[in-house]
Structure formats: C-alpha cells, structure tokens
Design an enzyme around this catalytic site. Structure first.
Site, PDB file in Angstrom:
ATOM      1  N   ILE A  83       0.848  -1.206   0.000  1.00 63.41           N
ATOM      2  CA  ILE A  83       0.000   0.000   0.000  1.00 63.41           C
ATOM      3  C   ILE A  83       0.879   1.251   0.000  1.00 63.41           C
ATOM      4  CG2 ILE A  83      -1.932   1.191   1.118  1.00 63.41           C
ATOM      5  CD1 ILE A  83      -2.646  -1.492   2.454  1.00 63.41           C
ATOM      6  N   LYS A  89       2.223  -7.563   9.460  1.00 55.57           N
ATOM      7  CA  LYS A  89       0.782  -7.682   9.180  1.00 55.57           C
ATOM      8  C   LYS A  89       0.257  -9.094   8.948  1.00 55.57           C
ATOM      9  CE  LYS A  89       0.832  -7.576   4.263  1.00 55.57           C
ATOM     10  NZ  LYS A  89       0.080  -7.378   3.068  1.00 55.57           N
ATOM     11  N   SER A 144      -7.186  -0.882  10.256  1.00 54.89           N
ATOM     12  CA  SER A 144      -7.835  -2.003   9.555  1.00 54.89           C
ATOM     13  C   SER A 144      -9.251  -2.209  10.061  1.00 54.89           C
ATOM     14  CB  SER A 144      -7.016  -3.264   9.809  1.00 54.89           C
ATOM     15  OG  SER A 144      -7.727  -4.415   9.434  1.00 54.89           O
ATOM     16  N   THR A 183     -10.250  -4.829  10.807  1.00 54.13           N
ATOM     17  CA  THR A 183     -10.143  -5.899  11.795  1.00 54.13           C
ATOM     18  C   THR A 183     -10.550  -5.397  13.191  1.00 54.13           C
ATOM     19  OG1 THR A 183      -8.704  -7.690  12.551  1.00 54.13           O
ATOM     20  CG2 THR A 183      -7.692  -5.536  12.398  1.00 54.13           C
ATOM     21  N   TYR A 209      -1.861  -9.279  16.024  1.00 56.56           N
ATOM     22  CA  TYR A 209      -1.828  -8.279  14.954  1.00 56.56           C
ATOM     23  C   TYR A 209      -3.012  -7.323  15.086  1.00 56.56           C
ATOM     24  CZ  TYR A 209      -3.258  -6.268  10.537  1.00 56.56           C
ATOM     25  OH  TYR A 209      -3.715  -5.392   9.590  1.00 56.56           O
ATOM     26  N   LYS A 231      -3.325  -3.028  16.067  1.00 53.76           N
ATOM     27  CA  LYS A 231      -4.037  -1.946  15.361  1.00 53.76           C
ATOM     28  C   LYS A 231      -4.936  -1.195  16.342  1.00 53.76           C
ATOM     29  CE  LYS A 231      -2.215  -2.391  11.353  1.00 53.76           C
ATOM     30  NZ  LYS A 231      -1.258  -1.386  10.902  1.00 53.76           N
TER      31      LYS A 231
HETATM   32  C1  UD1 Z   1      -6.698 -10.345   7.100  1.00 52.46           C
HETATM   33  C2  UD1 Z   1      -6.919  -9.650   8.398  1.00 52.46           C
HETATM   34  C3  UD1 Z   1      -6.838  -8.167   8.182  1.00 52.46           C
HETATM   35  C4  UD1 Z   1      -5.507  -7.824   7.595  1.00 52.46           C
HETATM   36  C5  UD1 Z   1      -5.362  -8.564   6.297  1.00 52.46           C
HETATM   37  C6  UD1 Z   1      -3.979  -8.284   5.701  1.00 52.46           C
HETATM   38  C7  UD1 Z   1      -8.372 -10.491  10.150  1.00 52.46           C
HETATM   39  C8  UD1 Z   1      -9.729 -10.857  10.526  1.00 52.46           C
HETATM   40  N1  UD1 Z   1      -8.215 -10.026   8.934  1.00 52.46           N
HETATM   41  O1  UD1 Z   1      -7.838 -10.060   6.288  1.00 52.46           O
HETATM   42  O2  UD1 Z   1      -6.961  -7.483   9.380  1.00 52.46           O
HETATM   43  O3  UD1 Z   1      -5.427  -6.449   7.416  1.00 52.46           O
HETATM   44  O4  UD1 Z   1      -5.498  -9.958   6.500  1.00 52.46           O
HETATM   45  O5  UD1 Z   1      -3.032  -9.186   6.089  1.00 52.46           O
HETATM   46  O6  UD1 Z   1      -7.470 -10.620  10.911  1.00 52.46           O
HETATM   47  N2  UD1 Z   1      -9.247 -17.079   1.793  1.00 52.46           N
HETATM   48  C9  UD1 Z   1      -9.401 -18.315   1.176  1.00 52.46           C
HETATM   49  N3  UD1 Z   1      -8.290 -18.962   0.751  1.00 52.46           N
HETATM   50  C10 UD1 Z   1      -7.031 -18.462   0.896  1.00 52.46           C
HETATM   51  C11 UD1 Z   1      -6.873 -17.196   1.507  1.00 52.46           C
HETATM   52  C12 UD1 Z   1      -8.007 -16.529   1.946  1.00 52.46           C
HETATM   53  O7  UD1 Z   1     -10.527 -18.799   1.030  1.00 52.46           O
HETATM   54  O8  UD1 Z   1      -6.061 -19.133   0.498  1.00 52.46           O
HETATM   55  C13 UD1 Z   1     -10.440 -16.325   2.224  1.00 52.46           C
HETATM   56  C14 UD1 Z   1     -10.475 -16.019   3.712  1.00 52.46           C
HETATM   57  O9  UD1 Z   1     -11.113 -17.049   4.417  1.00 52.46           O
HETATM   58  C15 UD1 Z   1     -11.271 -14.710   3.710  1.00 52.46           C
HETATM   59  C16 UD1 Z   1     -10.942 -14.062   2.378  1.00 52.46           C
HETATM   60  O10 UD1 Z   1     -10.404 -15.097   1.567  1.00 52.46           O
HETATM   61  O11 UD1 Z   1     -12.634 -14.998   3.725  1.00 52.46           O
HETATM   62  C17 UD1 Z   1      -9.924 -12.951   2.493  1.00 52.46           C
HETATM   63  O12 UD1 Z   1      -8.794 -13.434   3.208  1.00 52.46           O
HETATM   64  P1  UD1 Z   1      -7.455 -12.587   3.365  1.00 52.46           P
HETATM   65  O13 UD1 Z   1      -7.038 -12.094   2.046  1.00 52.46           O
HETATM   66  O14 UD1 Z   1      -6.487 -13.421   4.140  1.00 52.46           O
HETATM   67  O15 UD1 Z   1      -7.897 -11.321   4.198  1.00 52.46           O
HETATM   68  P2  UD1 Z   1      -8.675 -11.199   5.601  1.00 52.46           P
HETATM   69  O16 UD1 Z   1      -8.580 -12.436   6.387  1.00 52.46           O
HETATM   70  O17 UD1 Z   1     -10.024 -10.668   5.312  1.00 52.46           O
END
Ligand code: UD1
Length: 344
Positions: free
Chosen positions: A14, A87, A127, A129, A152, A156
């Site tokens: 970012i 992060k 975030s 979060t 983490y 924040k």
């Molecule tokens: C997470 C953190 C957020 C942080 C961000 C950046 C939490 C709740 N969220 O976001 O604070 O700023 O990471 O590091 O702590 N997914 C899959 N398969 C994968 C990867 C992800 O299905 O291989 C799904 C996850 O279950 C989720 C969505 O994709 O529903 C987004 O996941 P991700 O990109 O990791 O972001 P967050 O978990 O939303």
C-alpha cells in the site's frame, strides 16, 4: 517548493501505491523502510510510473535515533503516513512480542519525534479488523471495537488508542485513522503490486499464483458460513483507490480543513463479495481459470464484513471508483509481469 511527506513502509504494497499518488499530486516523498517485507526494485517501479525518484532511507522505524536523523536530514517534513508494520495474522499468533514491538514502538518513536520537528499530522494505517464480526452491516465508524482475535489485530487497536490519547492530551499535531477493508489489485501500469514473500496468506496473491500455475489449487476456507453461497464475504477495494484516499487525508490535515484534531474513516467500496464470487469475477475479468477446492474454515476468520463508506464519501469527498473486474485484471497483469521478469 513541494511539501515533504514521510512515508514509513513506503516500499510495501500500500505504501508504494500511496507514494505514487503523493508524487503525482506534487508532494516530495521520503520513504523510510527496512525492506523486511519488500523489494528495493519497488523504488524503480515508482520512479518509472511518476518520472520522479522518491528519497529512500533504509531504516527500521523502531530505531529512534535513526528516525530522528531522518527528520534532521529532511527539514520541514509536514506530514507522515505510517504504514510500516508487521501484518501477518497467523505469524502474530506465533510471535506476539515481535508484533507488539514492531507495531507499537515504531508508532511511539514517530509520535514522540513529530512535535520536535513541527510535523503537522499523521495518517495511520488501520484495519477493519478492529470491528471483529460487526453486529450491523455495512459497518460504520461508530460500530463498537470488538476484542481482537490476534496480536496483529490488537496492535491496530492499541495504536489507534495511543494516537487518540496523544491527541486528547493536546499534542500539537492532527491524526487521521484510516480503516482499510481488503485492498487488492495493482497499479494499472503493472510496475508495482503486491509481492508477498513465501507462500501467500491473503486471498488475491494466492489466487493469482494459482492462476499462473505456481500453486496447484486455491483452497476456499469454508462454504458453510451463514452467507448466500456459504463462503466468507469481504469488501475488496482497489489499492489505487485506497492510495488516493491517503493523499486527500494528508491535504486535509496539512491545510487544517477539519475542526477535529482526530478523525477516523472506513475505506471500502460498500459492497460485500464472497470468496466464490471473487473467483468467478477473476475468471470473467481475465479469461483465466482458477482451480480451487472447498476446505475447512480458517481459524479466526470473520464470516462477513463490508464497509459503510458514507463518511469518507461525504467528508473526504472520496469514493472507490475502480470496478472489481478491473481491479482483478490489474492483479493478474501484475502476476504476469512478475513472470515476465522471472521473479515468480
Ligand atoms: C486479514 C486480516 C486483516 C488484515 C489482512 C492483511 C483479520 C480478521 N483479517 O484479512 O486485518 O489487514 O489480513 O493481512 O485478521 N481465503 C481463502 N483462501 C485463501 C486465503 C483466503 O478462502 O487461500 C479467504 C479467507 O477465508 C477470507 C478471504 O479469503 O474470507 C480474504 O482473506 P485474506 O485475504 O487473508 O484477508 P482477511 O482475512 O479478510
């Protein structure tokens, strides 16, 4: 003379996109980054896009004396955008002290140094979060802060509290807390983008690496959530749109356009998209198939969250413009560029 802005973590995902938008808006950017999760080539990418090389200082923001030397060297820094932080949610559970040290000490250093050098304001990279699983969707800035699910997330929340307390004690600077939803995509030039080291934890880099054949298949973490298709819902926002919001926030602070010394804004599109919808949109936008399978839920995942961006839309005059398909296409172009360069 152009105004100087210090961007910590400016070589990161970012941070690099924000540096581009700041330079395009005429600011002089000083990047402070220890390159712990980024590549120095990012600086070349920024330079190719903007035609201007940002200043670069290789430094760990936890190094207070080193940070002070930067303020001495670049006299007249007007604002700071503080991205530098660890992060990875999972890693933070394994190494909590590292996360607390990295994310809290760097902020304390900056806040202590700002008044000594007359810095007018700080934009803090927060975030969604902090909301945990909100009771009401879409979530606005008045929603309660929920207990953090990871160290983490806790950093924040604590950083927001530190900035709040500091401002309320009468600190001579302003602050804007920006709560990001899920930033994705890359600069349309494909000169900069997300460059995760090792196996990606986040959805989009994993997805684009799978589409490229680097990973055999994408695991969809759960299809038994209480959502229309059973997969989790997030608010995916273009990193370029997100970067532009930082420029507006910075202008607002430097020019004292608000009556409030501290303000908080959600940065999201206002649209919730499920994991399965996202895969479908990627395939539609790029014509490239993403092999995927449903697996169990990932621990700590929130079921669904998306933003009410009304405050940012109306007060900042900022709106996320990019379509999801265009943003996903930009993520793919970036992945293709990494392959062309032999990086991945
Ligand atoms: C997470 C953190 C957020 C942080 C961000 C950046 C939490 C709740 N969220 O976001 O604070 O700023 O990471 O590091 O702590 N997914 C899959 N398969 C994968 C990867 C992800 O299905 O291989 C799904 C996850 O279950 C989720 C969505 O994709 O529903 C987004 O996941 P991700 O990109 O990791 O972001 P967050 O978990 O939303």
């Amino acid at each position: 003379m152009s105004k100087k802005i210090l961007v910590t973590g400016g070589a990161g995902y970012i941070g690099s996109h924000t540096t581009v938008e700041l330079q395009n808006a005429g600011y002089e950017v000083i990047i402070a980054d220890n390159l712990s999760n980024s590549d120095p080539q990012v600086i070349d990418g920024i330079t190719r896009i903007t035609g201007k090389k940002p200043h670069f200082e290789l430094i760990d923001c936890n190094d207070r004396a080193g940070m002070q030397a930067i303020f001495e060297k670049y006299q007249g820094i007007e604002g700071i955008i503080h991205f530098a932080a660890s992060k990875a949610v999972g890693e933070s559970v394994q190494k909590p002290l590292l996360y607390y040290r990295n994310n809290l000490v760097s902020l304390l250093n900056i806040l202590e140094l700002m008044p000594l050098y007359g810095v007018k304001g700080i934009v803090f990279s927060s975030s969604c979060t902090v909301y945990g699983q909100p009771d009401i969707l879409p979530v606005d800035e008045n929603a309660p802060i929920k207990p953090a699910l990871s160290p983490y997330g806790n950093t924040k929340q604590i950083c927001e509290e530190i900035i709040n307390d500091s401002i309320h004690s009468g600190a001579p600077y302003r602050a804007i807390l920006l709560r990001y939803f899920n930033p994705i995509g890359a600069h349309p030039s494909a000169e900069i983008g997300e460059l995760p080291l090792g196996v990606p934890q986040n959805l989009i880099p994993y997805l684009t690496q799978t589409a490229m054949g680097i990973r055999p298949e994408l695991s969809v973490f759960g299809n038994d959530y209480n959502t229309p298709d059973g997969s989790c819902i997030r608010d995916y926002i273009s990193v370029v749109d997100l970067a532009k919001a930082h420029v507006i926030a910075m202008q607002r602070m430097i020019n004292k356009l608000s009556d409030n010394a501290i303000e908080t804004f959600n940065l999201g599109t206002g649209r919730g998209v499920s994991v399965l919808e996202l895969i479908e949109a990627f395939e539609r936008a790029t014509g490239v198939k993403v092999p995927h399978k449903i697996v169990g839920r990932r621990e700590g995942d929130i079921e669904q969250v998306w933003a009410n961006p009304y405050r940012a839309n109306n007060i900042l005059g900022w709106t996320a413009h990019e379509t999801l398909d265009d943003t996903l296409a930009s993520a793919w172009r970036w992945q293709v560029r990494l392959r062309e360069r032999g990086i991945m």
